[in-house]
Design an enzyme around this catalytic site. Structure first.
Site, PDB file in Angstrom:
ATOM      1  N   PRO A   1       0.767  -1.082   0.081  1.00 20.31           N
ATOM      2  CA  PRO A   1       0.046  -0.013   0.068  1.00 20.31           C
ATOM      3  C   PRO A   1       0.914   1.217   0.051  1.00 20.31           C
ATOM      4  O   PRO A   1       1.814   1.343   0.675  1.00 20.31           O
ATOM      5  CB  PRO A   1      -0.772  -0.142   1.331  1.00 20.31           C
ATOM      6  CG  PRO A   1      -0.947  -1.560   1.725  1.00 20.31           C
ATOM      7  CD  PRO A   1       0.560  -1.998   1.283  1.00 20.31           C
TER       8      PRO A   1
ATOM      9  N   GLY B 198       2.159   3.719  -4.697  1.00 23.67           N
ATOM     10  CA  GLY B 198       1.906   4.499  -5.971  1.00 23.67           C
ATOM     11  C   GLY B 198       1.208   3.874  -6.825  1.00 23.67           C
ATOM     12  O   GLY B 198       1.469   4.322  -8.236  1.00 23.67           O
TER      13      GLY B 198
ATOM     14  N   GLU C  63      14.722   2.463  27.593  1.00 27.89           N
ATOM     15  CA  GLU C  63      15.323   3.092  26.224  1.00 27.89           C
ATOM     16  C   GLU C  63      16.890   3.021  26.110  1.00 27.89           C
ATOM     17  O   GLU C  63      17.419   2.711  25.129  1.00 27.89           O
ATOM     18  CB  GLU C  63      14.565   4.356  25.876  1.00 27.89           C
ATOM     19  CG  GLU C  63      13.309   4.438  25.634  1.00 27.89           C
ATOM     20  CD  GLU C  63      12.720   3.492  24.603  1.00 27.89           C
ATOM     21  OE1 GLU C  63      13.447   2.975  23.791  1.00 27.89           O
ATOM     22  OE2 GLU C  63      11.699   3.029  24.939  1.00 27.89           O
TER      23      GLU C  63
ATOM     24  N   HIS D  71      18.217  -0.343  25.229  1.00 24.25           N
ATOM     25  CA  HIS D  71      18.125  -0.684  24.015  1.00 24.25           C
ATOM     26  C   HIS D  71      19.250   0.224  23.358  1.00 24.25           C
ATOM     27  O   HIS D  71      20.075  -0.641  22.586  1.00 24.25           O
ATOM     28  CB  HIS D  71      16.849  -0.008  23.360  1.00 24.25           C
ATOM     29  CG  HIS D  71      15.295  -0.634  23.479  1.00 24.25           C
ATOM     30  ND1 HIS D  71      15.470  -2.250  23.358  1.00 24.25           N
ATOM     31  CD2 HIS D  71      14.449  -0.299  23.976  1.00 24.25           C
ATOM     32  CE1 HIS D  71      14.428  -2.575  23.767  1.00 24.25           C
ATOM     33  NE2 HIS D  71      13.339  -1.538  24.018  1.00 24.25           N
TER      34      HIS D  71
HETATM   35  P1  ADP Z   1      -1.383   2.825  -3.709  1.00 23.67           P
HETATM   36  O1  ADP Z   1      -2.385   2.599  -4.980  1.00 23.67           O
HETATM   37  O2  ADP Z   1      -0.267   1.935  -4.230  1.00 23.67           O
HETATM   38  O3  ADP Z   1      -1.820   2.276  -2.445  1.00 23.67           O
HETATM   39  P2  ADP Z   1      -1.194   5.337  -4.134  1.00 23.67           P
HETATM   40  O4  ADP Z   1      -0.918   5.473  -5.545  1.00 23.67           O
HETATM   41  O5  ADP Z   1      -2.716   5.831  -3.810  1.00 23.67           O
HETATM   42  O6  ADP Z   1      -0.805   4.213  -3.510  1.00 23.67           O
HETATM   43  O7  ADP Z   1      -0.348   6.633  -3.384  1.00 23.67           O
HETATM   44  C1  ADP Z   1      -0.836   7.409  -2.439  1.00 23.67           C
HETATM   45  C2  ADP Z   1       0.124   8.699  -2.567  1.00 23.67           C
HETATM   46  O8  ADP Z   1       1.251   8.665  -2.352  1.00 23.67           O
HETATM   47  C3  ADP Z   1       0.003   9.246  -3.949  1.00 23.67           C
HETATM   48  O9  ADP Z   1      -1.069   9.901  -4.189  1.00 23.67           O
HETATM   49  C4  ADP Z   1       1.258  10.174  -4.005  1.00 23.67           C
HETATM   50  O10 ADP Z   1       1.054  11.347  -3.675  1.00 23.67           O
HETATM   51  C5  ADP Z   1       2.114   9.379  -3.160  1.00 23.67           C
HETATM   52  N1  ADP Z   1       3.144   8.659  -3.843  1.00 23.67           N
HETATM   53  C6  ADP Z   1       3.439   7.315  -3.809  1.00 23.67           C
HETATM   54  N2  ADP Z   1       4.161   6.836  -4.860  1.00 23.67           N
HETATM   55  C7  ADP Z   1       4.806   8.132  -5.163  1.00 23.67           C
HETATM   56  C8  ADP Z   1       5.950   8.263  -6.047  1.00 23.67           C
HETATM   57  N3  ADP Z   1       6.541   7.046  -6.646  1.00 23.67           N
HETATM   58  N4  ADP Z   1       6.157   9.436  -6.505  1.00 23.67           N
HETATM   59  C9  ADP Z   1       5.488  10.532  -5.898  1.00 23.67           C
HETATM   60  N5  ADP Z   1       4.527  10.197  -5.058  1.00 23.67           N
HETATM   61  C10 ADP Z   1       4.018   9.023  -4.768  1.00 23.67           C
HETATM   62 ZN    ZN Z   2      11.568  -1.245  24.147  1.00 27.24          ZN
END
Ligand code: ADP
Ligand code: ZN
Ligand code: MG
Length: 625
Positions: A213, A216, A434, A437
């Protein structure tokens, strides 16, 4: 059903208006039918005398009972008779001869339409009307929901207008070079199919975007839409899953139909795992619906003739649960993987999202990129956004590096709990925990360096020690994993040694240590006694760190051996951690006291704490020589 509410008030209002109008009309008509200046009422014998004297111009028999007579002097009189007897019979009873009657014009009027209706029919009709009306309303409702069910079958697929302004293009997607190349090819196919067909290349049908997730996927698909001048249909897999069986399938049919009509076109199915799960696995219930939908997708993809330029792009973060039939050649046979960005890509992504923000000069995107190992593109966007929010909250005109660092911690661990009431004692325990660690991490060469220690509670953590690799890591060595276990146990050991007691605080540390140890034995073959093999088949992918179901493929005896081995690894590392904390007890105290004083230590501050001691050690050894 809540959805049926919209038309009801209108219907009801219509009904009320209708009823009011009806009553008004009826009232007005009734008024006209009974004029106020009533003619003089006379007896039948008197009327008979008038007839005999030929002073009657006309008699109108209304409804068989009322006799409206106009005399020769134009006065109006009325009289009544029984409905059963005819007028001539009645008059002859009073001695009127037929000859006398001949001079009189006699008209027989039926009952007046309106009056008859009002008096006789309405009382019967009205309840009937009400019943019919209610039946009608009910029928409409039923039909309405039927209509809506029919509409379910249509997709809410959105078509993206290729000509709109500030569209997403590949420029907005940082990093992901291979994925962009692969998709650029798809765009090319659509723009220029002849070039490929001339060489006998088959146009790809399906591209599967795979990635955790926030990497992008959706963004990239939108960028494809921006790059290709082709129509782009966008639908999410979850929209296929509805209450009614069969709706998903008809939606699939609908969206494919639309896309084919608009060909060459791109059809993007986001979150395809919502429908594309392995059939017959019985996971997630209602799989009848899902299977039908999936089957429909498969059928539609097979149904493309060679010429139909519809390319289906699907996105998922769970390729492992997809039905193999989806991945077969001719369907989603191209797979584009989006990995979590590496340090260079993170910097690029940060640059993309930094464009519209103002930073102070000390902000280094490189440094932020370095500190955000394992962050997805979405996380990075979030970091910069949170940083801007921090700056705005403090009424600063520019975003400072400290805002960015705070934002990283927030995205990583949740918001600071500044108001949480920690007692002095609890604060001390956290500081020593902490420090434990951090000390163990510092002393073990195989561990990553400590980048930050904090005893400000955040999210569910009372404090945290952040250690980061010098470079992005893709593989973990056995030594590194062992060191990880020792560092995890450092907090527990420090609490035990300092206070002679432990708290519930380190429970998640212990859990983590156990998990790592177990994985070393069962997944990575890192145990000498159990050998280089894996134990158990995990059905869920590891990268989501979610083990839903483990299928055992080993005996009870082996299970016992695994448990022993895990315990052995942990107790060995516990021993190492104990040794470090004991030998460096002084250092532990220095770190803990500093933490209590300043609450948060950055890497440089932390390492500076070791410097005077090292210096004094060095000077000691010098004097020895
Ligand atoms: P996914 O669909 O893989 O869960 P999204 O495409 O919805 O992820 O990404 C969420 C947001 O994260 C995007 O709208 C963008 O702003 C940012 N983001 C993710 N990957 C990139 C990337 N490679 N370059 C620029 N922005 C990114
Ligand atoms: Zn701890
Ligand atoms: Mg998405």
């Amino acid at each position: 059903m809540a959805t049926a509410q919209a038309p009801r008030p209108k219907l009801f209002r219509n009904f009320v208006v209708f009823l009011t109008l009806f009553i008004l009309c009826a009232g007005v008509l009734a008024l006209y039918n009974s004029p106020l200046d009533k003619p003089k009422e006379i007896g039948l014998n008197e009327l008979a005398q008038h007839v005999q004297q030929s002073t009657v111009k006309e008699i109108i028999v209304v409804e068989g009972v009322q006799l409206n007579a106009t005399l020769t002097d134009d006065t109006q009189v009325t009289s009544h008779k029984e409905a059963t007897d005819s007028l001539s019979a009645v008059l002859s009873d009073y001695g009127v001869t037929p000859e006398q009657l001949q001079n009189t014009k006699i008209t027989v009027q039926g009952e007046s339409g309106w009056k008859f209706f009002l008096v006789n029919i309405l009382p019967i009709l009205f309840p009937a009307l009400i019943i019919v009306f209610f039946f009608w309303v009910m029928l409409r409702q039923v039909q309405g929901s039927n209509n809506r069910a029919m509409m379910f079958g249509q997709t809410r697929a959105q078509q993206v207008d290729p000509n709109r302004k500030n569209k997403t293009t590949f420029k907005d997607v940082a990093g992901a070079t291979e994925a962009k190349e692969e998709l650029m090819e798809v765009v090319d196919f659509l723009k220029n199919p002849k070039k490929f067909l001339a060489l006998g290349a088959r146009i790809p049908r399906g591209v599967l975007l795979v990635g955790s997730p926030g990497t992008g996927k959706t963004l990239l698909a939108r960028a494809v839409a921006g790059e290709a001048d082709a129509p782009f249909f966008h639908i999410s897999g979850s929209e296929f899953v509805e209450m009614f069986v069969g709706v998903g399938a008809s939606r699939v049919r609908d969206v494919f139909k639309k896309a084919k009509k608009a060909a060459p076109a791109i059809l993007f199915i986001d979150e395809i795992d919502a429908v594309g799960r392995q059939r017959g696995s019985g996971m997630g219930g209602s799989h009848d619906e899902r299977e039908q939908t999936l089957n429909q997708i498969l059928t539609e993809m097979d149904g493309f003739e060679g010429e139909a330029n519809v390319i289906v792009i699907a996105a998922t973060n769970r390729p492992d649960v997809l039905d193999p039939a989806l991945l077969r050649p001719g369907r989603f046979d191209r797979r584009v993987t989006l990995d979590l960005p590496d340090i260079r890509e993170r910097e690029e992504i940060l640059e993309v999202h930094a464009k519209n923000k103002i930073f102070t000069d000390d902000v280094s995107l490189k440094e932020i990129a370095k500190r955000t190992t394992g962050f997805s593109g979405a996380d990075l966007m979030n970091v910069l956004n949170e940083a801007a929010i921090f700056a705005a909250r403090h009424d600063r005109k520019k975003v400072a590096m400290s805002d960015c660092l705070d934002a990283i911690d927030k995205v990583l661990l949740g918001p600071q709990k500044k108001n949480s009431k920690m007692s002095q004692k609890e604060k001390e325990i956290t500081a020593y925990h902490e420090a434990g660690h951090a000390l163990v991490a510092h002393e073990l060469n195989d561990s990553d360096a400590v980048h930050k220690i904090s005893i400000i509670p955040r999210g569910r953590a009372g404090g945290f020690t952040l250690k980061l690799p010098e470079e992005d890591r893709h593989y973990y060595s056995r030594a590194h994993m062992l060191a990880d276990i020792a560092v995890s146990l450092g907090g527990y050991v420090s609490e035990l040694q300092t206070f002679g007691d432990v708290t519930t605080g380190p429970s998640s540390d212990l859990e983590k240590a156990t998990k790592v140890a177990r994985r070393m034995v069962t997944t990575y073959g890192m145990s000498d006694t159990l050998g280089t093999r894996t134990f158990g088949q995990q059905q869920e992918m590891m990268f989501l760190a979610r083990e839903i179901h483990e299928q055992r493929d080993y005996s009870d005896k082996t299970a016992q051996d695994i448990d022993h081995e895990v315990s052995r690894i942990i107790s060995e590392q516990l021993h190492i951690a104990k040794k470090i904390v004991k030998e460096k007890a002084e250092m532990l105290k220095v770190i803990a006291l500093k933490l209590l004083e300043v609450e948060t230590l950055e890497r440089e501050q932390f390492e500076a704490l070791f410097a005077p001691q090292q210096a004094s050690q060095e000077s000691k050894s010098e004097t020895h020589i």
